[in-house]
Design an enzyme around this catalytic site. Structure first.
Site, short mmCIF file in Angstrom:
data_model
loop_
_atom_site.label_atom_id
_atom_site.label_comp_id
_atom_site.label_asym_id
_atom_site.label_seq_id
_atom_site.Cartn_x
_atom_site.Cartn_y
_atom_site.Cartn_z
N LYS A 208 0.88 -1.27 -0.22
CA LYS A 208 0.05 -0.09 -0.32
C LYS A 208 1.14 1.02 -0.39
CE LYS A 208 -3.60 0.35 2.45
NZ LYS A 208 -4.60 0.14 3.79
N GLU A 214 9.81 -6.00 3.63
CA GLU A 214 10.05 -7.68 2.68
C GLU A 214 9.68 -7.16 1.62
OE1 GLU A 214 8.91 -8.10 7.54
OE2 GLU A 214 8.71 -7.34 5.43
N GLY A 270 -5.42 -5.92 5.49
CA GLY A 270 -4.16 -6.11 4.39
C GLY A 270 -5.22 -7.97 4.82
N ARG A 271 -5.33 -8.26 5.76
CA ARG A 271 -5.67 -10.04 5.95
C ARG A 271 -7.35 -9.77 5.10
NH1 ARG A 271 -5.05 -7.58 10.03
NH2 ARG A 271 -6.56 -7.31 12.36
N GLU A 356 -3.99 -12.81 13.58
CA GLU A 356 -4.11 -11.01 13.97
C GLU A 356 -4.87 -10.25 14.27
OE1 GLU A 356 -1.11 -9.18 11.27
OE2 GLU A 356 -2.72 -8.90 9.98
N HIS A 387 -1.62 -39.09 8.35
CA HIS A 387 -1.40 -40.32 9.26
C HIS A 387 -0.04 -38.67 9.46
CE1 HIS A 387 -2.40 -43.81 6.48
NE2 HIS A 387 -2.73 -42.63 6.03
N LYS A 507 9.32 -5.25 14.36
CA LYS A 507 9.86 -4.57 12.55
C LYS A 507 10.31 -3.30 13.55
CE LYS A 507 6.99 -4.18 9.58
NZ LYS A 507 4.95 -3.77 9.00
#
Length: 548
Positions: A208, A214, A270-271, A356, A387, A507
């Site tokens: 944004k 990152e 964001g999510r 979050e 399994h 951060k």
């Protein structure tokens, strides 16, 4: 207006007493007492069949949970969210991911501005661009057709697109290759592009502010990789990069034509953004028509959530069950188990959406939360998980409610595969609920010393969600189902489900330590452990760079 603390609500106190009475009742007893609950404790709406009969609840439990929702003023909060009120109090923002999938005819206002035309303007722009790429009309700098699309983002800018791409890969354009880069670890980028032809590669950079550490580190690596292969001509950037951002100046400085910048808004977290411009790579993969079908699925679930009575409301029921186990029966996690390989990234997507959002320890009033909030969501596709970790689900000491997700028809029918897959989803729910007694084990001839090891307690709860087939529309409904369930949980726990201050401290410290790693002899002022780790890293890095 005074808002009572959650633990002061009458329904909360009644649920505590009810849980104490119900605690020793087994699911076997509940089905014996009420054989028809399997036909009644279901919601069959919108092409989803939600079976919650295998839960440790009675009609009284459900009535008390609904009363808890009502006393928590859930209806007012739902209306406030859909009306565009700024319910994200700590950031003073509206929460309107529902506007991203509203029809053109809708009217939704934020600060007096109808946002629906803006949303559809971006969708239309995305559609035109996606078709140009899909039809081979968008060319790279050397005139070659784009064949590879690499999405660069992190958090919701990665988890949403990669989940949707994997979930809807059946509908994707197979002549195009899609890769996703999120981790700042250089290996992520290196492996994503190792076999790609730069002249045929398009990067979608999703940030944004165009400052996410990152994402921009990976974007600059992609820029260097491209220019190194195309002779260093910086004009090539405009042919091979587009941006999902709102920061036009930073986008232009990077070399991207702002005409190829796709925006979104502060009222989209964001999510919750996979159905915004963040989904550009998804739209390129599956095409605008399928993308809009997914949006229609989202909107259908939005309307169901907004209008259905709580007793028949899918997101509300899922949320109330989560609260029941989290706060009254001591469960700490919920397993989401999709029995469809296309949904292999769905649990990872839900991890961010749920944890979050509700991983909070402060109420909206700024007071400490004095009850559990934010259960851990996790999972893997079936039958692989059987399994792996199902041993703990069946015979472990921890109570883990499970959500099973399955489809009546496979997108890839092959012999008996799908019947075998679905027999497992039904068998697992039955086995978890009813178990196997020691007497039954002994009756099969098992020695007494071994019988306890082969006994299954049962009484392990689960929800089963069935749909006819995994389509874009059904995916939209499933995602919205969990989005709204998370919101309901947050309302009841009186936390803000739409901020994420918990990601900030690490951060900030990382930026400080990054400088210390590149400074010749930095003065370190961390704790003794962190100081020692930094010195160890610097020493071994230097030794590797300058071997004797």
């Amino acid at each position: 207006m005074y808002v009572p603390r959650l633990t002061e609500l009458p329904a909360w106190q009644q649920l505590l007493q009810h849980a104490a009475r119900l605690g020793s009742v087994h699911l076997c007893d509940l089905f014996d007492q009420d054989p028809g609950r399997g036909d009644r404790m279901v919601i069959d709406e919108l092409g989803l069949y939600v079976d919650y009969a295998k839960h440790r609840v009675t009609a009284e439990t459900l009535q008390l949970l609904v009363e808890l929702a009502e006393q928590s003023r859930l209806r007012l909060q739902i209306d406030a969210m859909f009306a565009g009120e700024k319910i994200n109090l700590t950031e003073n923002r509206a929460v309107l991911h529902t506007a991203l999938r509203a029809p053109r005819s809708a009217r939704i206002y934020v600060d007096g501005v109808d946002v629906v035309p803006e949303v559809h303007a971006v969708l239309d722009k995305m559609s035109v661009f996606a078709e140009r790429v899909r039809q081979g009309e968008w060319l790279g700098f050397t005139g070659r057709r784009i064949r590879n699309i690499v999405n660069i983002g992190i958090g919701g800018s990665d988890l949403g697109p990669v989940m949707a791409y994997e979930a809807l890969r059946y509908y994707s354009e197979r002549s195009l290759c899609f890769r996703f880069v999120s981790n700042v670890d250089g290996t992520d980028f290196a492996e994503a592009v190792v076999d790609l032809e730069p002249a045929e590669t398009l990067f979608v950079v999703a940030s944004k502010t165009f400052t996410t550490l990152e994402t921009m580190t990976n974007a600059h690596s992609a820029r260097r990789w491209l220019l190194a292969a195309l002779g260093g001509d910086e004009r090539a950037v405009a042919n091979h990069f587009v941006a999902v951002s709102t920061h036009a100046t930073a986008v232009a400085q990077f070399g991207i034509d702002t005409a190829n910048m796709f925006g979104f808004w502060d009222w989209v977290g964001g999510r919750y953004s996979m159905d915004s411009a963040i989904g550009l790579s998804t739209m390129i993969a599956i095409g605008p028509a399928h993308f809009r079908a997914m949006l229609a699925g989202f909107h259908a679930m939005d309307e169901h959530f907004r209008t259905a009575p709580f007793e028949r409301n899918m997101p509300v029921i899922l949320a109330l069950l989560a609260v029941w186990y989290n706060n009254f029966l001591g469960a700490e996690s919920i397993a989401v188990l999709p029995y469809d390989q296309y949904l292999k990234r769905f649990p990872a997507y839900l991890q961010q959406l749920t944890m979050e959002s509700n991983g909070k320890s402060i109420t909206l009033d700024g007071e400490p939360v004095n009850y559990p909030s934010g259960p851990i969501y996790w999972g893997e596709p079936g039958t692989n998980g059987q399994h792996s970790f199902y041993q703990l689900l069946h015979q472990g000491t921890r109570l883990v409610p499970c959500d099973f997700i399955g489809f009546c028809r496979s997108l890839n029918p092959a012999g008996s595969h799908h019947d075998l897959l679905m027999s497992n989803i039904f068998a697992q729910g039955e086995a978890l609920a009813f178990g196997k007694t020691t007497d039954a084990v002994r009756a099969e001839g098992t020695p007494d010393w071994l019988a306890p090891h082969r006994t299954f307690e049962g009484n392990r709860p689960s929800t089963t969600i069935l749909a006819d087939q995994l389509t874009p529309e059904i995916l939209g409904k499933l995602v919205a189902l969990y989005e709204h369930s998370v919101f309901v949980q947050g309302v009841i726990w009186q936390v803000n489900s739409f901020d994420q201050w918990g990601v900030e401290l690490g951060k900030v410290l990382a930026r400080q330590i990054t400088d210390e790693l590149s400074t010749a002899e930095p003065a370190l002022h961390h704790d003794s452990s962190t100081n020692a780790l930094i010195r160890r890293y610097r020493s071994r890095r230097s030794a590797a760079a300058n071997p004797a």
